[in-house]
Design an enzyme around this catalytic site. Structure first.
Site, PDB file in Angstrom:
ATOM      1  N   ARG A 194      14.147 -11.239  -3.543  1.00 24.47           N
ATOM      2  CA  ARG A 194      15.004 -11.720  -4.631  1.00 24.47           C
ATOM      3  C   ARG A 194      16.241 -12.416  -4.071  1.00 24.47           C
ATOM      4  O   ARG A 194      16.732 -13.374  -4.615  1.00 24.47           O
ATOM      5  CB  ARG A 194      15.441 -10.538  -5.506  1.00 24.47           C
ATOM      6  CG  ARG A 194      14.487 -10.256  -6.636  1.00 24.47           C
ATOM      7  CD  ARG A 194      14.996  -9.116  -7.449  1.00 24.47           C
ATOM      8  NE  ARG A 194      14.975  -7.896  -6.644  1.00 24.47           N
ATOM      9  CZ  ARG A 194      14.549  -6.725  -7.079  1.00 24.47           C
ATOM     10  NH1 ARG A 194      14.148  -6.602  -8.313  1.00 24.47           N
ATOM     11  NH2 ARG A 194      14.548  -5.669  -6.291  1.00 24.47           N
ATOM     12  N   LYS A 202      -0.076  -0.232  -8.661  1.00 22.68           N
ATOM     13  CA  LYS A 202      -0.973   0.422  -9.641  1.00 22.68           C
ATOM     14  C   LYS A 202      -0.589   0.087 -11.072  1.00 22.68           C
ATOM     15  O   LYS A 202      -1.438  -0.006 -11.950  1.00 22.68           O
ATOM     16  CB  LYS A 202      -0.988   1.946  -9.460  1.00 22.68           C
ATOM     17  CG  LYS A 202       0.344   2.632  -9.740  1.00 22.68           C
ATOM     18  CD  LYS A 202       0.840   3.364  -8.557  1.00 22.68           C
ATOM     19  CE  LYS A 202       2.329   3.464  -8.556  1.00 22.68           C
ATOM     20  NZ  LYS A 202       2.884   3.764  -7.253  1.00 22.68           N
ATOM     21  N   LYS A 262      -2.855   5.920 -12.314  1.00 28.93           N
ATOM     22  CA  LYS A 262      -3.829   6.135 -11.235  1.00 28.93           C
ATOM     23  C   LYS A 262      -5.132   6.721 -11.788  1.00 28.93           C
ATOM     24  O   LYS A 262      -6.217   6.374 -11.315  1.00 28.93           O
ATOM     25  CB  LYS A 262      -3.229   7.046 -10.168  1.00 28.93           C
ATOM     26  CG  LYS A 262      -2.070   6.369  -9.440  1.00 28.93           C
ATOM     27  CD  LYS A 262      -1.277   7.364  -8.632  1.00 28.93           C
ATOM     28  CE  LYS A 262      -0.093   6.720  -7.946  1.00 28.93           C
ATOM     29  NZ  LYS A 262       0.861   7.715  -7.432  1.00 28.93           N
ATOM     30  N   GLY A 311       5.081   6.733   0.751  1.00 32.62           N
ATOM     31  CA  GLY A 311       5.851   6.515   1.979  1.00 32.62           C
ATOM     32  C   GLY A 311       5.590   5.122   2.506  1.00 32.62           C
ATOM     33  O   GLY A 311       4.444   4.638   2.453  1.00 32.62           O
TER      34      GLY A 311
HETATM   35  P1  NDP Z   1      10.785  -1.740  -3.149  1.00 31.72           P
HETATM   36  O1  NDP Z   1      11.529  -1.683  -4.434  1.00 31.72           O
HETATM   37  O2  NDP Z   1      11.273  -0.976  -1.986  1.00 31.72           O
HETATM   38  O3  NDP Z   1      10.699  -3.298  -2.687  1.00 31.72           O
HETATM   39  C1  NDP Z   1      10.422  -4.337  -3.566  1.00 31.72           C
HETATM   40  C2  NDP Z   1      10.584  -5.655  -2.818  1.00 31.72           C
HETATM   41  O4  NDP Z   1      10.132  -6.704  -3.648  1.00 31.72           O
HETATM   42  C3  NDP Z   1      12.021  -6.000  -2.436  1.00 31.72           C
HETATM   43  O5  NDP Z   1      12.046  -6.611  -1.158  1.00 31.72           O
HETATM   44  C4  NDP Z   1      12.457  -7.015  -3.502  1.00 31.72           C
HETATM   45  O6  NDP Z   1      13.363  -8.005  -3.061  1.00 31.72           O
HETATM   46  C5  NDP Z   1      11.138  -7.688  -3.813  1.00 31.72           C
HETATM   47  N1  NDP Z   1      11.081  -8.171  -5.192  1.00 31.72           N
HETATM   48  C6  NDP Z   1      11.041  -7.429  -6.314  1.00 31.72           C
HETATM   49  N2  NDP Z   1      10.966  -8.208  -7.412  1.00 31.72           N
HETATM   50  C7  NDP Z   1      10.983  -9.478  -6.958  1.00 31.72           C
HETATM   51  C8  NDP Z   1      10.954 -10.757  -7.595  1.00 31.72           C
HETATM   52  N3  NDP Z   1      10.873 -10.873  -8.924  1.00 31.72           N
HETATM   53  N4  NDP Z   1      10.969 -11.847  -6.817  1.00 31.72           N
HETATM   54  C9  NDP Z   1      11.028 -11.753  -5.471  1.00 31.72           C
HETATM   55  N5  NDP Z   1      11.064 -10.573  -4.800  1.00 31.72           N
HETATM   56  C10 NDP Z   1      11.029  -9.447  -5.546  1.00 31.72           C
HETATM   57  O7  NDP Z   1       9.262  -1.366  -3.491  1.00 31.72           O
HETATM   58  P2  NDP Z   1       8.229  -0.525  -2.602  1.00 31.72           P
HETATM   59  O8  NDP Z   1       8.080  -1.204  -1.271  1.00 31.72           O
HETATM   60  O9  NDP Z   1       8.543   0.911  -2.649  1.00 31.72           O
HETATM   61  O10 NDP Z   1       6.891  -0.708  -3.457  1.00 31.72           O
HETATM   62  C11 NDP Z   1       6.156  -1.913  -3.460  1.00 31.72           C
HETATM   63  C12 NDP Z   1       4.852  -1.707  -4.225  1.00 31.72           C
HETATM   64  O11 NDP Z   1       4.063  -0.734  -3.552  1.00 31.72           O
HETATM   65  C13 NDP Z   1       5.027  -1.190  -5.665  1.00 31.72           C
HETATM   66  O12 NDP Z   1       4.062  -1.786  -6.492  1.00 31.72           O
HETATM   67  C14 NDP Z   1       4.761   0.304  -5.533  1.00 31.72           C
HETATM   68  O13 NDP Z   1       4.250   0.887  -6.724  1.00 31.72           O
HETATM   69  C15 NDP Z   1       3.691   0.302  -4.450  1.00 31.72           C
HETATM   70  N6  NDP Z   1       3.600   1.563  -3.725  1.00 31.72           N
HETATM   71  C16 NDP Z   1       4.704   2.063  -3.103  1.00 31.72           C
HETATM   72  C17 NDP Z   1       4.635   3.262  -2.433  1.00 31.72           C
HETATM   73  C18 NDP Z   1       5.822   3.828  -1.726  1.00 31.72           C
HETATM   74  O14 NDP Z   1       5.702   4.923  -1.153  1.00 31.72           O
HETATM   75  N7  NDP Z   1       6.956   3.167  -1.703  1.00 31.72           N
HETATM   76  C19 NDP Z   1       3.367   4.047  -2.407  1.00 31.72           C
HETATM   77  C20 NDP Z   1       2.241   3.393  -3.023  1.00 31.72           C
HETATM   78  C21 NDP Z   1       2.385   2.208  -3.687  1.00 31.72           C
HETATM   79  P3  NDP Z   1      14.858  -7.646  -2.566  1.00 31.72           P
HETATM   80  O15 NDP Z   1      14.658  -6.961  -1.242  1.00 31.72           O
HETATM   81  O16 NDP Z   1      15.558  -8.960  -2.404  1.00 31.72           O
HETATM   82  O17 NDP Z   1      15.438  -6.767  -3.622  1.00 31.72           O
END
Ligand code: NDP
Length: 432
Positions: free
Chosen positions: A48, A106, A206, A307
């Site tokens: 973002r 999911k 899920k 994680g």
């Molecule tokens: P985070 O919130 O940590 O990271 C999201 C990232 O996406 C950030 O870098 C953010 O940018 C970017 N982002 C979000 N919206 C936009 C947008 N509209 N345009 C551009 N960039 C965007 O998420 P997670 O890494 O925790 O999770 C990612 C996915 O994985 C999710 O769908 C989650 O459900 C899934 N998941 C996560 C798990 C976990 O343990 N964390 C486990 C299993 C699944 P910026 O850095 O600039 O804010």
């Protein structure tokens, strides 16, 4: 030996998971190139805000806010942003340009999976999502491929680590729900707004995916009956223990055959499972999925359900598969939900129950309760009576044989209206 043309990978998101995917792609570049048969090149990382302070070592020049340009210049798009609308728009664009996509989202899949799969099929692209259910635990690919020659009958999953942590604290250390939730929050298991976890919405998404995969039929989160853990009391945990059970928030998907007709049931709720069941040994924030298949029998998949690093590992597995297919060709994954089985309403399911009732401590009360249950076709398997804190009352705990949910609900209404009953304190489904 790796081939010359690199496979260009767009990473959408550089958060907990995305930053780890970027790191692992960089640190294990050589090994991954050997496995794929071609190097994987990180074409760019969508965020973002490119100027936001980050812990990751992603080179600044790879960060971008230009989604379209990044997607159009990539062979594989890995979506790790979360959210539904924007992620869906980007993945549809990616598929339409002929890119394969990998996602861990999911929420997106359970809302819009059908549309994404339709487009993927039409354009001959692939959609991989191993990390979307139980993160590092391989369960999506086994359901799609390894069981393709079997018939799944039942899937029982502990698919939400936060609620498993809370229930496990209550069960093992006698912690109250409130204290266990506070502890979960402190350890980072719960978001500031815990509703998605605590009320079972995350598990229902899920469960919808698991049921869709297991029974090759489209099940949406709205089809999943859902109860969270806010009604789980220390009293229920103690009742469970003294009757040989533990309380778990389960995602349950069943194939039900009746009069030659097959239907599917999908639900998420706190359930009692025998203390010697493999799922009872799933402690802390871990996840597990227990599968009963007609030919394979019982199997359990167990491990870290969340994680950054474990989830990134599952994403990388998908990325390697997608990239190998681009390099070597070959068929894609088998199609996912091509059957159209009806979904059962919760009132139609059948299971066993453990019921706690506060009654008047007087002769004939037990007989009248047994009569109400038997009038509804519910037969009693076990009955324990204990003194209540109030001397004029007694507590009875009834374990039933299998009964229909509608019958149990009707019985509870009648019991509640009965003069001998003060309160039906809890009715908990017994599974496994
Ligand atoms: P985070 O919130 O940590 O990271 C999201 C990232 O996406 C950030 O870098 C953010 O940018 C970017 N982002 C979000 N919206 C936009 C947008 N509209 N345009 C551009 N960039 C965007 O998420 P997670 O890494 O925790 O999770 C990612 C996915 O994985 C999710 O769908 C989650 O459900 C899934 N998941 C996560 C798990 C976990 O343990 N964390 C486990 C299993 C699944 P910026 O850095 O600039 O804010």
């Amino acid at each position: 030996m790796a081939e010359a043309r690199p496979i260009r990978v767009a990473l959408l998101g550089a958060g907990s998971v995305g930053s780890q995917v970027a790191r692992l792609m960089h640190e294990h570049a050589e090994e991954l190139a050997e496995r794929v048969g071609s190097p994987l090149e990180l074409a760019g990382v969508l965020v973002r805000d490119v100027n936001a302070k980050r812990d990751s070592d992603i080179p600044a020049e790879l960060l971008t806010t230009e989604a379209d340009a990044l997607i159009h210049s990539s062979d594989i798009v890995v979506e790790l942003m979360g959210g539904i609308e924007t992620a869906k728009e980007y993945l549809l664009t990616a598929l339409r340009t002929g890119a394969d996509v990998v996602t861990a989202n999911k929420a997106l899949l359970s809302e819009a999976g059908n549309e994404l799969f339709d487009v993927a099929e039409r354009v001959g692209a692939q959609l991989y999502f191993e990390a979307a259910v139980a993160a590092a635990i391989p369960i999506v690919r086994p359901l799609q491929e390894s069981f393709a020659g079997d018939r799944l009958q039942r899937v029982l999953g502990i698919v939400n680590g936060s609620t498993n942590f809370i229930l496990d604290q209550m069960d093992r250390f006698g912690t109250s729900l409130e204290s266990a939730m506070a502890e979960a929050r402190e350890l980072g298991f719960l978001e500031a707004d815990p509703t998605l976890d605590i009320e079972g919405y995350d598990a229902a998404q899920k469960a919808a995916l698991l049921a869709s995969l297991a029974f090759h039929t489209l099940v949406t989160p709205e089809d999943v009956y859902r109860e969270g853990i806010t009604g789980v009391t220390s009293e229920l945990i103690a009742d469970a223990k003294s009757n040989g059970y533990v309380v778990k928030l389960l995602a349950i998907a069943d194939r039900i055959e009746e009069d030659g007709q097959e239907r599917v049931s999908a639900r998420v709720h706190p359930a009692l499972i025998p203390a010697d069941h493999p799922l009872a040994a799933v402690h802390g924030g871990n996840n597990a999925v227990f599968v009963h298949a007609e030919f394979s029998g019982d199997l359990m998949f167990y491990g870290a359900g969340a994680g950054g690093v474990p989830t990134a590992a599952a994403v990388l597995g998908d990325l390697v598969t997608a990239a190998r297919r681009r390099v070597l060709g070959g068929p894609g994954l088998v199609s996912t939900w091509d059957q159209r089985l009806d979904i059962l309403n919760i009132a139609e399911i059948e299971t066993k129950y453990l019921v706690r009732i506060e009654v008047t401590d007087a002769p004939g009360v037990l007989a009248s309760i047994a009569r109400i249950l038997s009038d509804k076709g519910i037969s009693v398997a076990t009955l324990n009576q204990s003194a209540s804190a109030n001397p004029s009352r007694a507590t009875i705990i009834i374990g039933t044989h299998r009964a229909q949910e509608a019958s149990m609900r009707a019985a509870v209404t009648e019991l509640t209206n009965s003069d001998s009953v003060f309160e039906v304190t809890s009715v908990t489904r017994v599974e496994a």
